[in-house]
Each structure stands twice: as structure tokens, then as C-alpha cells.
Design a protein around this motif. Structure first.
Motif, PDB file in Angstrom:
ATOM      1  N   ASN A 196       0.748  -1.133  -0.081  1.00 17.33           N
ATOM      2  CA  ASN A 196       0.140  -0.220  -0.063  1.00 17.33           C
ATOM      3  C   ASN A 196       0.851   1.388  -0.066  1.00 17.33           C
ATOM      4  OD1 ASN A 196      -1.852   1.774   2.586  1.00 17.33           O
ATOM      5  ND2 ASN A 196      -2.402   1.771   0.213  1.00 17.33           N
ATOM      6  N   LYS A 197       1.371   1.712  -1.251  1.00 19.56           N
ATOM      7  CA  LYS A 197       2.458   2.591  -1.315  1.00 19.56           C
ATOM      8  C   LYS A 197       1.731   3.937  -0.994  1.00 19.56           C
ATOM      9  CE  LYS A 197       2.411   1.269  -5.814  1.00 19.56           C
ATOM     10  NZ  LYS A 197       2.959   1.201  -6.853  1.00 19.56           N
ATOM     11  N   GLU A 198       0.359   4.110  -1.283  1.00 21.30           N
ATOM     12  CA  GLU A 198      -0.316   5.353  -0.948  1.00 21.30           C
ATOM     13  C   GLU A 198      -0.151   5.876   0.614  1.00 21.30           C
ATOM     14  OE1 GLU A 198      -2.067   2.847  -2.245  1.00 21.30           O
ATOM     15  OE2 GLU A 198      -2.759   3.497  -4.166  1.00 21.30           O
TER      16      GLU A 198
ATOM     17  N   VAL B 228       7.215  -4.290  -0.682  1.00 19.25           N
ATOM     18  CA  VAL B 228       6.385  -5.356  -1.347  1.00 19.25           C
ATOM     19  C   VAL B 228       6.428  -4.842  -3.105  1.00 19.25           C
ATOM     20  CG1 VAL B 228       4.438  -6.623  -2.222  1.00 19.25           C
ATOM     21  CG2 VAL B 228       5.286  -6.487   0.368  1.00 19.25           C
ATOM     22  N   ASP B 229       6.436  -3.554  -3.185  1.00 16.76           N
ATOM     23  CA  ASP B 229       6.337  -2.835  -4.457  1.00 16.76           C
ATOM     24  C   ASP B 229       7.873  -3.354  -5.086  1.00 16.76           C
ATOM     25  OD1 ASP B 229       5.316  -1.477  -6.186  1.00 16.76           O
ATOM     26  OD2 ASP B 229       5.316   0.403  -5.377  1.00 16.76           O
ATOM     27  N   SER B 230       7.370  -3.901  -6.493  1.00 17.87           N
ATOM     28  CA  SER B 230       8.804  -4.665  -7.063  1.00 17.87           C
ATOM     29  C   SER B 230      10.069  -3.687  -7.080  1.00 17.87           C
ATOM     30  CB  SER B 230       8.122  -5.111  -8.239  1.00 17.87           C
ATOM     31  OG  SER B 230       7.998  -3.876  -9.210  1.00 17.87           O
ATOM     32  N   GLU B 231       9.721  -2.355  -7.352  1.00 19.37           N
ATOM     33  CA  GLU B 231      11.091  -1.607  -7.353  1.00 19.37           C
ATOM     34  C   GLU B 231      11.618  -1.419  -6.201  1.00 19.37           C
ATOM     35  OE1 GLU B 231       8.053  -0.973  -8.412  1.00 19.37           O
ATOM     36  OE2 GLU B 231       8.032  -0.867 -10.548  1.00 19.37           O
ATOM     37  N   HIS B 232      10.807  -1.323  -5.171  1.00 18.75           N
ATOM     38  CA  HIS B 232      11.239  -1.111  -3.939  1.00 18.75           C
ATOM     39  C   HIS B 232      11.964  -2.234  -3.330  1.00 18.75           C
ATOM     40  CE1 HIS B 232       8.647   1.862  -5.168  1.00 18.75           C
ATOM     41  NE2 HIS B 232       9.224   3.056  -4.256  1.00 18.75           N
TER      42      HIS B 232
ATOM     43  N   MET C  76       1.666   8.119 -12.858  1.00 18.18           N
ATOM     44  CA  MET C  76       1.640   8.563 -11.508  1.00 18.18           C
ATOM     45  C   MET C  76       2.254   7.576 -10.687  1.00 18.18           C
ATOM     46  SD  MET C  76       0.983  11.096  -9.531  1.00 18.18           S
ATOM     47  CE  MET C  76      -0.315  12.128  -9.945  1.00 18.18           C
ATOM     48  N   ASN C  77       1.984   6.139 -11.080  1.00 21.34           N
ATOM     49  CA  ASN C  77       2.559   5.120 -10.227  1.00 21.34           C
ATOM     50  C   ASN C  77       4.123   5.555  -9.835  1.00 21.34           C
ATOM     51  OD1 ASN C  77       2.432   2.716  -8.753  1.00 21.34           O
ATOM     52  ND2 ASN C  77       3.456   1.885 -10.539  1.00 21.34           N
ATOM     53  N   LYS C  78       4.743   5.730 -10.840  1.00 20.60           N
ATOM     54  CA  LYS C  78       6.165   6.075 -10.913  1.00 20.60           C
ATOM     55  C   LYS C  78       6.343   7.136  -9.793  1.00 20.60           C
ATOM     56  CE  LYS C  78       7.576   3.068 -12.108  1.00 20.60           C
ATOM     57  NZ  LYS C  78       7.749   1.746 -11.625  1.00 20.60           N
ATOM     58  N   GLY C  79       5.416   8.298  -9.925  1.00 22.05           N
ATOM     59  CA  GLY C  79       5.743   9.198  -9.338  1.00 22.05           C
ATOM     60  C   GLY C  79       5.210   9.148  -7.690  1.00 22.05           C
ATOM     61  N   LEU C  80       4.409   8.258  -7.309  1.00 19.67           N
ATOM     62  CA  LEU C  80       4.136   7.678  -6.077  1.00 19.67           C
ATOM     63  C   LEU C  80       5.186   6.757  -5.430  1.00 19.67           C
ATOM     64  CD1 LEU C  80       0.265   6.562  -6.454  1.00 19.67           C
ATOM     65  CD2 LEU C  80       1.266   8.734  -5.649  1.00 19.67           C
ATOM     66  N   GLU C  81       5.732   6.248  -6.242  1.00 19.19           N
ATOM     67  CA  GLU C  81       6.833   5.373  -5.917  1.00 19.19           C
ATOM     68  C   GLU C  81       8.332   6.007  -5.709  1.00 19.19           C
ATOM     69  OE1 GLU C  81       5.701   1.115  -8.235  1.00 19.19           O
ATOM     70  OE2 GLU C  81       7.308   2.035  -8.943  1.00 19.19           O
ATOM     71  N   LEU C  82       8.347   7.253  -6.306  1.00 17.08           N
ATOM     72  CA  LEU C  82       9.363   8.158  -6.156  1.00 17.08           C
ATOM     73  C   LEU C  82       9.532   8.612  -4.594  1.00 17.08           C
ATOM     74  CD1 LEU C  82      11.832  10.292  -6.954  1.00 17.08           C
ATOM     75  CD2 LEU C  82       9.702  11.869  -7.507  1.00 17.08           C
TER      76      LEU C  82
HETATM   77 MG    MG Z   1       5.876  -0.902  -8.606  1.00 12.09          MG
END
Ligand code: MG
Ligand code: NAD
Length: 396
Positions: A133-135, A158-162, A225-231
Motif C-alpha cells: 500500500n504505497k499510498e 513489496v512494491d517490485s521496485e522497492h 503517476m504510479n512512478k511518481g508515487l513510487e518516487l
Molecule cells: Mg511498482
């Protein structure tokens, strides 16, 4: 990041709760648990509207407690679980209870800011939390990371990048990190002109080329926006400054992210685009477990490509980076406005390009202020949603 728990293969089964059990991440988590039934004891499961699936999961996993966030679904869930020993709950308070119940390990896989309060509950009691839950980190990153520290909780991305960065980052020598690079597939509209994007449908936007995911994150991937949230997520999870986080488009989604060190070494984690790999890593951490994800066949893939993100066609990236730079309440506003705009796009009330427009309008509307308490975050979230809905009304 606090790393304290130790898992040994022969250790007693891990007690686990899954918040957002019926979603894409929730069902992938359950798939892994069902393949290793001796290693897990399921305490609580939460869902929202898919009562049949939640009841099926609760029975299959023999959970102690199952609940739905939407109180309208209480009777249906109670009915579906009658004749079992599974306790039933409904409403937001029941999701908090699911987070509070005594499980060592909690998967935070609710979508959106709705996941914030339950995730924080699990953190506050010192659980090991798998964070999808990145949000929740976007809107309350400082408060969440402080709570992790205070409680001695463990947050496993858990987010794949992180998750990739977590696997290759040298937490003992943060001063030797030059930068981290978040890779992005570019989504279904990577090659679209702005004119083409103006008329895309929700069906086109959710059809992600590499990953199969819930509707909201699929739209976020299409707008980037997903990548923005991930940033913003990466900024809170890892010991780096905002200007040390790069974004790189990599259409094959094989390299999940990388860390560059001062000596020129770049460490990356690779794998097939299947969330069961990062979920398995988090579930078994600090051990590893088998996952049914397709094995990576690089000879077959043959080519890996990279390109810089196009900030003109994907304005969400700059909106998110600016919100991170502004700090205070700006990321919470960004997130809430985006959630409302994505919902309106999915309901065909606004066009795809209106999503970043609504977010920008909301970011400009406020004098951003410091968020000292979780209630401050929830208040900003609530007000932004009201204003974003009004802004959307005016579009049509
Ligand atoms: Mg991701
Ligand atoms: P999804 O829409 O498939 O599932 C969402 C889950 O949250 C469901 O169980 C639903 O019942 C529950 N939920 C929805 N609204 C709720 C509410 N108001 N209160 C309580 N519960 C509610 O979403 P998903 O794709 O599984 O994504 C979940 C989270 O994981 C998101 O934050 C997403 O960004 C993140 N994530 C997902 C993926 C992926 O591959 N799906 C990858 C990386 C990160």
C-alpha cells in the motif's frame, strides 16, 4: 529501516494477517501461503465488496477473523461463513481490528489512502509489515517511518521496485550510495502522443503490457503517476535525498530497479514481471522461499531497452516530484486528488488527461502545511477529495 526479526526454516509457523486479501496483491499472497500451508497460520483477512471470495479465502486458510470494510456487506459475509468458527466483522473499525489482532506478519495490500490507518495500527504494535500500500507512505511518510522506529516494527517493501532496491542496497553504508534508479515499464501509452492519450478509454488504460494488477494502480501506471508515487515511497523507505532518485523507462520490466554506488558499481535485481517474486521475498524474509513465477530466460528476451521518461507527455511525474520537494501536506494532496480523478476516469466522467490536470489544480489550491498527526493527514485527504470532486463536476 529496522531489521530485527529472524526467520529460520524450521521455526514455528508464522502468524499472518492480510489486509486487502481479495485484491491482486492479496490473492497472490494467498496463492503463496496455500503452496506452503505448514509455514503460516492465518489470523485475519480483510476485504471490501467481494464477499464470496473473502469467505472462500477465510475457509480455505482457516482464518480466525474475516471482515469487510463496507458495512453493507456484513450480513452477506456472516451468512457465507455461518457454520464455521470464523469471527466476522464489518466497517472501518473491523479493518483496524484485523490489523491489531496478534499476527507477527501483516500484508498491507489495501489500495489507496484507505490503507493508511490499518497499516499504521500494524506498525504501532511492532509487527513485521509487508508494504504494498504505497499510498500510505505517500500521504504520511514521515509519520509512518517515525512510527516504525518508535515501535521497532519491520517494514518490508513489496512494491517490485522497492523490493528490488531493498535486496541490493547496502544499509550499513548509505554514504556510499550515489543514486537509486526506479525502472518503469512506461505503461500502455508509452508510444502514444498527447493527442492520442486525450481519447483513450479505461479499458485501454487498464491493459498493462507486462503486469496484471488492480484497476487503480493500472491507471496510475498508464499516467505514470504510479512512478511518481513510487518516487515518494522510495524517498521514505531508503536513506537517499530526492535528487538521488532517478526514473528510467525500461519496457521489458525485467530489471526491477538498481542502486549505483560511488565506485561505479550498479547493483540490480532482475526477475519476471510477477508480483509473487517480491511477495515471496517479503513473506520469507530473511530466508527465501520458492515462488511459481516464470523463471527468467534472458536468452529468450534477448534485448533490454532503456529510455528517459518523457515529462511533457507524462506530467504526473513532475507533479509528484514537485510535491515531494514541497513536502508538508503536498504529497497527501497529490495522492487524494489522484485517487478521486482516477475513479472519475474509470467511471468515464473525465478524460485521461484530466487526471493530472485535477491533481495540479488541487496542488495549487493549497498553502501546504506540516502534518503532525495522522488526523491531520486524514483531514487533508478528506478536504482534497471534496474539492477534487467539485473540480471534476466543473469539467462536465
Ligand atoms: Mg511498482
Ligand atoms: P486491488 O484493487 O486489486 O485490491 C485492493 C484491495 O483493497 C481489495 O482487497 C479491496 O477489497 C480492498 N479495499 C478497497 N477499498 C477499500 C477500503 N475503502 N477499505 C478497505 N479495503 C479496501 O489492488 P491491488 O492491485 O492489489 O493493489 C493494492 C496495493 O498494492 C495498492 O496500494 C497498489 O499500489 C499496491 N501495489 C500493487 C501491485 C500489483 O501488482 N497489483 C504492485 C505494486 C504495488
Amino acid at each position: 529501516m529496522v531489521l530485527s526479526a529472524q526467520l529460520h526454516p524450521q521455526a514455528a509457523p508464522r502468524t499472518i494477517s492480510i489486509l486487502g486479501a481479495t485484491g491482486s496483491i492479496g490473492t497472490s499472497t494467498i496463492d503463496l501461503i496455500l503452496r506452503n500451508p505448514d509455514q503460516f497460520n492465518v489470523v485475519a483477512l480483510s476485504g471490501n465488496s467481494n464477499v464470496d471470495l473473502l469467505a472462500k479465502q477465510a475457509k480455505e486458510l482457516n482464518a480466525d477473523f474475516a471482515c469487510v470494510a463496507d458495512p453493507k456487506n456484513y450480513l452477506a459475509l456472516k451468512d457465507a461463513l455461518s457454520g464455521t468458527n470464523i469471527e466476522v466483522g464489518a466497517g472501518e473499525s473491523s479493518v483496524l481490528e484485523a490489523a491489531t489482532r496478534n499476527a507477527d506478519w501483516v500484508m498491507a495490500s489495501i489500495v489507496g489512502a484507505a490503507g493508511l490507518a490499518p497499516t499504521l495500527e500494524a506498525v504501532k504494535r511492532g509487527a513485521t509489515v509487508g508494504l504494498a500500500n504505497k499510498e500510505s507512505l505517500v500521504c504520511a511518510g514521515d509519520l509512518m517511518m517515525q512510527a516504525v522506529k518508535n515501535a521497532g516494527a519491520v517494514l518490508l517493501p513489496v512494491d517490485s521496485e522497492h523490493n528490488a532496491i531493498f535486496q541490493v542496497l547496502d544499509f550499513d553504508r548509505p554514504e556510499r550510495i550515489e543514486k537509486i534508479t526506479l525502472t518503469a515499464s512506461g505503461g500502455p501509452f508509452r508510444m502514444f502522443s498527447t493527442e492520442d492519450m486525450a481519447i483513450v478509454t479505461p479499458e485501454q488504460a487498464v491493459a498493462h503490457p507486462n503486469w496484471s494488477m488492480g484497476a487503480k494502480i493500472s491507471i496510475d501506471s498508464a499516467s505514470m503517476m504510479n512512478k511518481g508515487l513510487e518516487l515518494i515511497e522510495a524517498y521514505h523507505l531508503f536513506p537517499v535525498r530526492e535528487d538521488q532518485i532517478d526514473i528510467l523507462v525500461h519496457p521489458q520490466s525485467v530489471i526491477h530497479s538498481m542502486v549505483s554506488y560511488v565506485d561505479g558499481s550498479v547493483l540490480a535485481q532482475l526477475g519476471s514481471p510477477d508480483m509473487r517474486t517480491p511477495i515471496a521475498y517479503a513473506l520469507a524474509w530473511p530466508d527465501r522461499m520458492e515462488a511459481p513465477s516464470p523463471k527468467l530466460d534472458l536468452a529468450k528476451i534477448a534485448q533490454l531497452n532503456f529510455e528517459s521518461p518523457d515529462l511533457d507527455r507524462f506530467p504526473a511525474l513532475s507533479l509528484a516530484r514537485n510535491a515531494l520537494k514541497q513536502g508538508k501536506s503536498a504529497p497527501a494532496v497529490l495522492n487524494a486528488a489522484n485517487e478521486i480523478a482516477v475513479q472519475a476516469f474509470l467511471e468515464r466522467r473525465i478524460g485521461f488527461l484530466d487526471i493530472p490536470r485535477v491533481v495540479e489544480e488541487m496542488l495549487e489550491k493549497y498553502e501546504h502545511h506540516v502534518l503532525r498527526h495522522i488526523d491531520d493527514v486524514l483531514q487533508v485527504d478528506k478536504i482534497t477529495r471534496i474539492n477534487a470532486r467539485q473540480a471534476i463536476e466543473k469539467i462536465h
